[in-house]
Structure formats: C-alpha cells, structure tokens
Design an enzyme around this catalytic site. Structure first.
Site, PDB file in Angstrom:
ATOM      1  N   ASP A 139     -65.904  28.633 -59.976  1.00 25.35           N
ATOM      2  CA  ASP A 139     -66.416  27.965 -61.178  1.00 25.35           C
ATOM      3  C   ASP A 139     -67.741  27.279 -60.845  1.00 25.35           C
ATOM      4  O   ASP A 139     -68.755  27.434 -61.536  1.00 25.35           O
ATOM      5  CB  ASP A 139     -65.359  26.926 -61.621  1.00 25.35           C
TER       6      ASP A 139
ATOM      7  N   LYS B 234     -62.101  26.996 -47.857  1.00 32.26           N
ATOM      8  CA  LYS B 234     -62.216  25.710 -47.152  1.00 32.26           C
ATOM      9  C   LYS B 234     -61.090  25.709 -46.121  1.00 32.26           C
ATOM     10  O   LYS B 234     -60.213  24.829 -46.100  1.00 32.26           O
ATOM     11  CB  LYS B 234     -62.092  24.569 -48.184  1.00 32.26           C
TER      12      LYS B 234
ATOM     13  N   TYR C 143     -56.651  24.844 -61.286  1.00 31.00           N
ATOM     14  CA  TYR C 143     -56.691  24.693 -62.744  1.00 31.00           C
ATOM     15  C   TYR C 143     -55.356  25.054 -63.400  1.00 31.00           C
ATOM     16  O   TYR C 143     -55.138  24.771 -64.577  1.00 31.00           O
ATOM     17  CB  TYR C 143     -57.810  25.556 -63.362  1.00 31.00           C
TER      18      TYR C 143
ATOM     19  N   ASP D 262     -71.943  28.881 -61.427  1.00 33.06           N
ATOM     20  CA  ASP D 262     -72.953  28.148 -62.201  1.00 33.06           C
ATOM     21  C   ASP D 262     -74.187  27.883 -61.346  1.00 33.06           C
ATOM     22  O   ASP D 262     -75.316  27.986 -61.828  1.00 33.06           O
ATOM     23  CB  ASP D 262     -72.385  26.815 -62.703  1.00 33.06           C
TER      24      ASP D 262
ATOM     25  N   ASP E  93     -68.690  24.527 -48.693  1.00 32.36           N
ATOM     26  CA  ASP E  93     -69.822  23.590 -48.664  1.00 32.36           C
ATOM     27  C   ASP E  93     -71.068  24.277 -48.093  1.00 32.36           C
ATOM     28  O   ASP E  93     -72.184  24.102 -48.593  1.00 32.36           O
ATOM     29  CB  ASP E  93     -69.474  22.300 -47.893  1.00 32.36           C
TER      30      ASP E  93
END
Ligand code: NAD
Length: 362
Positions: free
Chosen positions: A251, A195, A146, A255, A227
């Site tokens: 992020d 990852k 980001y 959620d 994942d």
C-alpha cells in the site's frame, strides 16, 4: 480469439476514459483478428442513481461471466454529491470493495513507469530520473494487517489498540506464483520486500517465496527489507523490475512509486484472482473536477487495457502494440492538459484516443 470483457464506465471522467480505451481495444481486435464481446455494468454512483445501491448481485454475476473487467473510476465530489449523504455501505466506494471481494481479487499490480518524454514531471534529481525506470509493484490485497483481528480495549484506565498481522503459507504462495509468472514476462527479476529481521510473518513470507523461486530458475530473486526499499525507490528506482510484497508494505510502496513518476493520468493497475481473470483500472480516481470536459488523460485506462491483453488473455504482441502507440504519441509531443509542457501539442481526451488508434497497425 473471443474476448468477453465487462465494462464499468463508472462516474466522473470514467465514461470518457473507458470510451477511449474501448476504441483502442476495438482497433486491436480488428488488426489482430479477435472478437470482443462487451457487457456494460453499472457500479458506484451510476448504479446508486438507477438501483439505489452501488453494486447489484446482477452486476457481480455479469462480471463473473466475463473473462476480464475494464473499469474507469467511481465516486464523486463528497462535498457536493448526494451519494455521500448515504450510509457508508451504500456509497460509491462500497461498490468497488464489494466487487473486489466477490471476485476474490487478491493480487494488485501497479506499474510505475517513467517515460523519458515525461521525465520533467519526476520529482527526483536528473542524474537519477535520467536512467528512467519501469517497475511493477505486486501487492497482496486480501490478507495481512488490514484483514487481521483488531480491537481497542481499556486496561487499568489506559486505552490499548491491537491489530493482528496474519498470513498463512497458501496466501503467500499464490501471490508469489503470480509475481514470478509476471516477472517471466518482464525483466525476470523479483525483489521480495519484507521485514524479516523483526516479524515472524515476514520470515514465513521469505521462506515461502524462496520455495516458489525454485520453480523459476530463469528469474532472479532478491530480498529487501521494507525500510531499505522505501529508500531505494528514490535513490535508484531503475534497479527494480517486480517488487513483490504484502498488503500494508505494498500500500505504502506503491504510492511512493507512483509519486516518483509524477504523472497520475498515466498510471495503470490490475487486480487479479488465481485464474486469468482480472479487473483493470487506472490508479487515479473519477476526477469530478474535470468530468464532461473532454480534457481527461485516457492513457492510464488504455495502459490498463494493455495489461488486460497481456495478463488475462496472454496477448503479448497486442499489449506491446498499445504500449508502443502510447510511447510514439508522447515522443511526437502529444499531451493531454495534465501532462502538458512547453513546446508540446495539447490534445483532448478524444483526440488522444484517436491518435493511439491511428498508430496501431499503421
Ligand atoms: P482523483 O484521482 O480523481 O483526482 C486527483 C486530481 O488528479 C484531480 O485534480 C484530477 O482532476 C486529476 N486527475 C485524476 N485523473 C486524471 C486524468 N485521467 N486526467 C487528468 N487529470 C486527472 O482523486 P480524488 O479527487 O481524490 O477523488 C475523486 C473521486 O474518485 C472520489 O470520489 C474518490 O473516492 C474516487 N476514487 C476512486 C477510485 C477508484 O475508482 N478506484 C480511486 C481513487 C479515488
């Protein structure tokens, strides 16, 4: 102990929920012999109405002068509020981004707790939700994809977009240290999510986290690919204590973790810098649809205040007292409208605050 707390009531239900959290903090101060000095700060729409901007330099200075900030929520209904006719850098949300940046808040903490009394709100099967869960997502907030360089170009008539994911070892080390410090206060387990089978930034992440782990022999470290973590959160959320991860993975996973609790009015959060300073706020927004009706659930803000006691002031006993009061009120069947279910007693925002105050040091 003297606690200097800056308060941002904000917009919508913000003033109502912060008022209840302050009542609870005041009761804690009375029972445990602390002195709280509050400073009120305007931010978001409330600041636009008075100063024409969502955050002033004076407001930032007042926050910096405090030990911690307690915030309600900012923003209004974009379809009707005049604040959203302003350019984006003058809208309420710009105040929040501005204060996070000014205070260098790089670590975001979001607990996701399933209370057995509210397990009906959990969208998972009973055999999974029945075990309950209590995890904390620790997300890096100021680096990664980001904040990397980005551009969109056209090459030979084909549009191409590039985003860059950069982390240096210092950025990783400081969030890992926070993660392990916090795990020490909990169930002493860190799941570092990356990852590393594909990304160099994740391989660096993994190796720096391993270096940091050596300083915390009593904390168990495990690595998990992002994942797999997304699957495990719905398959067996009870396995997690602290999930430590970079900005974009955090992020998305935070959620997902909040959704599996099913109760937005219960979810606290904190953003910390590399001192004990932090900004504590509920995970939800300013709920303009229910503002001023005294029906909002103040518990997310009250649990954020408990996080403040624990992480900014090291007052674990006091934080436990607030969290226990919340559990007791739920057990006795008290519910605000958003978490109401059959056979329970519906109470207002003010009444929920009063009940929790009564339960502290009773
Ligand atoms: P929201 O979280 O405010 O509301 C979503 C739904 O949940 C609404 O139906 C609301 O009534 C309900 N709800 C939220 N908190 C509740 C509580 N404590 N008790 C009972 N019900 C509750 O999200 P939204 O409607 O998308 O956003 C409203 C405003 O809040 C927007 O301006 C948005 O930008 C802002 N916002 C601010 C923050 C923040 O300050 N950190 C975070 C998210 C959204």
């Amino acid at each position: 102990m003297e606690l200097k707390i800056a308060c941002i009531a904000g917009d919508g239900i913000g003033p109502e929920i912060v008022r209840e959290a302050r009542k609870v903090l005041d009761k804690i101060a009375e029972c445990y012999d602390h002195e709280i000095k509050y400073t009120d700060i305007l931010m978001g729409g409330a600041s636009i109405d008075v100063h024409g901007v969502p955050l002033t330099k004076e407001a930032v200075a007042a926050a910096e002068a405090a030990d911690a900030v307690l915030m309600g929520s900012i923003g209004g209904d974009a379809s009707v509020s005049p604040w959203y006719k302003l350019p984006p850098n003058l809208r309420p949300e710009a105040g929040l981004l501005g204060i996070r940046k000014a205070l260098n808040l790089f670590a975001n903490l979001r607990p996701a707790v399933l209370y057995s009394e509210l397990s009906g709100a959990c969208p998972l099967k009973t055999e999974i939700s029945g075990k309950g869960f209590d995890m904390l997502i620790m997300r890096e907030l100021t680096g990664g994809l980001y904040f990397g360089e980005r551009k969109t170009v056209e090459e030979n008539g084909i549009r191409k977009a590039v985003d860059t994911l950069v982390y240096d070892e210092n950025e990783i080390r400081r969030i890992a240290v926070k993660g392990f410090d916090i795990a020490k206060k909990r169930k002493k387990k860190v799941t570092s999510v990356d990852k590393a089978n594909v990304l160099d930034s994740s391989r660096l992440w993994r190796s720096v986290v391993e270096e940091v782990a050596k300083g915390y022999p009593d904390v168990t470290l495990e690595h998990m690919l992002v994942d797999n973590c997304a699957m495990q959160l719905v398959k067996d959320p009870a396995q997690f204590d602290v999930i430590l991860t970079e900005n974009m993975f955090g992020d998305i996973l935070s959620d997902e973790a909040s959704m599996v609790t099913g109760s937005i009015g219960m979810l606290a959060s904190a953003s910390l810098n590399d001192t004990k300073f932090g900004l504590y706020e509920p995970s939800h927004g300013s709920a303009p649809d229910i503002a001023g009706k005294d029906i909002a659930n103040p518990i997310a803000t009250i649990l954020s205040a408990a996080m403040m006691l624990r992480y900014s002031f090291d007052l674990d006993k006091e934080a436990d007292a607030v969290e226990t009061a919340v559990k007791e009120a739920l057990k006795e069947g008290y519910r605000t409208a958003d978490i109401m279910s059959e056979g329970c007693r519906k109470v207002s925002c003010t009444k929920m605050g009063d009940l929790l105050v009564e339960k502290i040091c009773k």
